[in-house]
Enzyme design. Structure first.
Site, PDB file in Angstrom:
ATOM      1  N   GLN A  98       1.705  -7.237  -1.421  1.00  0.00           N
ATOM      2  CA  GLN A  98       1.876  -8.175  -0.306  1.00  0.00           C
ATOM      3  C   GLN A  98       0.661  -9.092  -0.148  1.00  0.00           C
ATOM      4  O   GLN A  98       0.735 -10.139   0.479  1.00  0.00           O
ATOM      5  CB  GLN A  98       2.110  -7.396   0.993  1.00  0.00           C
ATOM      6  CG  GLN A  98       2.420  -8.283   2.194  1.00  0.00           C
ATOM      7  CD  GLN A  98       2.121  -7.640   3.512  1.00  0.00           C
ATOM      8  OE1 GLN A  98       2.588  -6.529   3.774  1.00  0.00           O
ATOM      9  NE2 GLN A  98       1.333  -8.302   4.354  1.00  0.00           N
ATOM     10  N   LYS A  99      -0.456  -8.698  -0.722  1.00  0.00           N
ATOM     11  CA  LYS A  99      -1.652  -9.545  -0.566  1.00  0.00           C
ATOM     12  C   LYS A  99      -1.380 -10.963  -1.086  1.00  0.00           C
ATOM     13  O   LYS A  99      -1.773 -11.936  -0.489  1.00  0.00           O
ATOM     14  CB  LYS A  99      -2.868  -8.958  -1.272  1.00  0.00           C
ATOM     15  CG  LYS A  99      -4.123  -9.761  -0.902  1.00  0.00           C
ATOM     16  CD  LYS A  99      -5.362  -9.193  -1.498  1.00  0.00           C
ATOM     17  CE  LYS A  99      -5.503  -9.516  -2.947  1.00  0.00           C
ATOM     18  NZ  LYS A  99      -5.943 -10.857  -3.270  1.00  0.00           N
ATOM     19  N   SER A 150      -9.309  -6.732  -4.082  1.00  0.00           N
ATOM     20  CA  SER A 150      -9.026  -7.825  -5.013  1.00  0.00           C
ATOM     21  C   SER A 150      -9.968  -7.681  -6.200  1.00  0.00           C
ATOM     22  O   SER A 150     -11.135  -7.288  -6.031  1.00  0.00           O
ATOM     23  CB  SER A 150      -9.295  -9.166  -4.317  1.00  0.00           C
ATOM     24  OG  SER A 150      -9.409 -10.201  -5.275  1.00  0.00           O
ATOM     25  N   SER A 151      -9.453  -8.002  -7.383  1.00  0.00           N
ATOM     26  CA  SER A 151     -10.339  -7.948  -8.557  1.00  0.00           C
ATOM     27  C   SER A 151     -11.493  -8.924  -8.390  1.00  0.00           C
ATOM     28  O   SER A 151     -12.573  -8.721  -8.936  1.00  0.00           O
ATOM     29  CB  SER A 151      -9.548  -8.304  -9.818  1.00  0.00           C
ATOM     30  OG  SER A 151      -8.442  -7.454  -9.938  1.00  0.00           O
ATOM     31  N   HIS A 200      -3.601  -2.089  -7.191  1.00  0.00           N
ATOM     32  CA  HIS A 200      -2.710  -2.046  -8.361  1.00  0.00           C
ATOM     33  C   HIS A 200      -2.124  -0.642  -8.527  1.00  0.00           C
ATOM     34  O   HIS A 200      -0.937  -0.479  -8.820  1.00  0.00           O
ATOM     35  CB  HIS A 200      -3.480  -2.360  -9.647  1.00  0.00           C
ATOM     36  CG  HIS A 200      -4.074  -3.735  -9.698  1.00  0.00           C
ATOM     37  ND1 HIS A 200      -5.441  -3.959  -9.634  1.00  0.00           N
ATOM     38  CD2 HIS A 200      -3.496  -4.944  -9.826  1.00  0.00           C
ATOM     39  CE1 HIS A 200      -5.659  -5.259  -9.733  1.00  0.00           C
ATOM     40  NE2 HIS A 200      -4.514  -5.883  -9.846  1.00  0.00           N
ATOM     41  N   GLN A 254      -1.670 -19.734 -15.348  1.00  0.00           N
ATOM     42  CA  GLN A 254      -1.719 -19.775 -13.890  1.00  0.00           C
ATOM     43  C   GLN A 254      -3.105 -20.130 -13.353  1.00  0.00           C
ATOM     44  O   GLN A 254      -3.345 -20.044 -12.157  1.00  0.00           O
ATOM     45  CB  GLN A 254      -1.191 -18.469 -13.290  1.00  0.00           C
ATOM     46  CG  GLN A 254      -2.049 -17.235 -13.542  1.00  0.00           C
ATOM     47  CD  GLN A 254      -1.350 -15.974 -13.054  1.00  0.00           C
ATOM     48  OE1 GLN A 254      -0.409 -15.465 -13.652  1.00  0.00           O
ATOM     49  NE2 GLN A 254      -1.800 -15.438 -11.920  1.00  0.00           N
TER      50      GLN A 254
END
Ligand code: PAF
Length: 283
Positions: free
Chosen positions: A148-149, A185-186, A37, A61
């Site tokens: 882009q992930k 990633s979180s 981030h 989402q």
């Protein structure tokens, strides 16, 4: 760094900046920030006069049964990290601010969201494009950065911006990885020690396919088989999808001629992780 929680507060700031001709950059996030981030913030910094980061765990989402309630949150830590990176304003709305009673309007990009994550996460992309549209309109941003992930998400947002004539520069930033290659990633925080080791299978499968591609292989079926072989050699990983697609249309290809993307999503225990690599001939 100022913290803004309501639409009138945000509007007052944004309009003030716009009056003096400032270029606004937006980094939308769901919080629990990591270097991935923060790299988006760094990337927008030189292109913009003011940077707004939003933190909003967007309920629209998440499908029923997904990790909405246990999605990691740490506002105090996020606030410090963003202030340290020179962010000007943090937009941190409550659910009722983004979706007041009576909310009925959605933005939906057709087709591009039907396969991959869209197949296993019903309505996910509709939720993403709806909230991102709202954030674009609220912040009046001139540029916005995405990682882009989340490759499919990035493509869908690019399509939406083009189709709806949002006058916004979309900046897609490279995947930031842990030293051993795991994409940040979180959700990595969910992994146990053992799962963390196995999670490297995603990166290994993508690395192996990249090596095979660089050696000249262009048949999608053979490249996919290589990914599967690497992946299956690692215990306790369950494939959600694994594919090689045209990087623009996200449709299947037989032979890789232009820009392609190898994508993977897998469950490591209960945690679903995604990763990808662009395959493109140099020169
Ligand atoms: O990528 C994310 O974190 C989210 O999908 C986004 C773009 C912030 C929308 O909620």
């Amino acid at each position: 760094m100022i913290i803004l929680r309501t639409v009138p507060e945000l509007r007052a700031f944004v309009n003030g900046w716009k009056r003096v001709g400032g270029r606004i950059g937006l980094v939308p996030t769901m919080g629990y920030l990591h270097e991935g981030h923060l790299s988006l913030v760094d990337r927008l910094g030189p292109r913009c006069d003011k940077i707004i980061t939003s933190i909003f765990v967007n309920p629209k989402q998440f499908a029923p049964g997904e990790d909405l309630d246990r999605y990691p949150r740490d506002f105090d830590r996020d606030e410090k990290l963003l202030a340290g990176r020179g962010v000007d304003a943090l937009f941190y709305p409550a659910n009722e601010v983004m979706y007041p009673a009576g909310f009925l309007t959605y933005v939906d990009v057709e087709k591009l969201g039907e396969n991959l994550c869209g197949r296993s996460r019903p309505n996910h992309f509709r939720g993403v494009t709806t909230v991102v549209s709202k954030l674009f309109l609220l912040t009046k941003c001139d540029a916005a950065a995405f990682g882009q992930k989340d490759y499919q998400q990035a493509r869908i947002i690019q399509r939406m911006v083009e189709d709806l004539n949002f006058d916004i520069e979309i900046v897609i930033c490279p995947i930031v990885r842990e030293p051993d290659g795991l994409a940040m990633s979180s959700r990595n925080v969910y992994l146990t020690h053992e799962e963390r080791k196995n999670a490297l299978g995603l990166h290994r499968a993508l690395e192996d396919v990249r090596i095979l591609y660089n050696s000249g292989e262009r048949a999608a079926s053979l490249l996919i088989r290589q990914m599967q072989t690497t992946f299956q050699s690692i215990p306790n990983l369950k494939i959600d999808y694994l594919d090689i697609l045209d990087a623009g249309s996200l449709q299947s290809i037989g032979v890789l001629t232009g820009r392609s993307v190898a994508v993977i999503a897998a469950f490591v225990g209960k945690t679903r992780l995604i990763d990808n690599v662009i395959l493109e001939a140099k020169g």
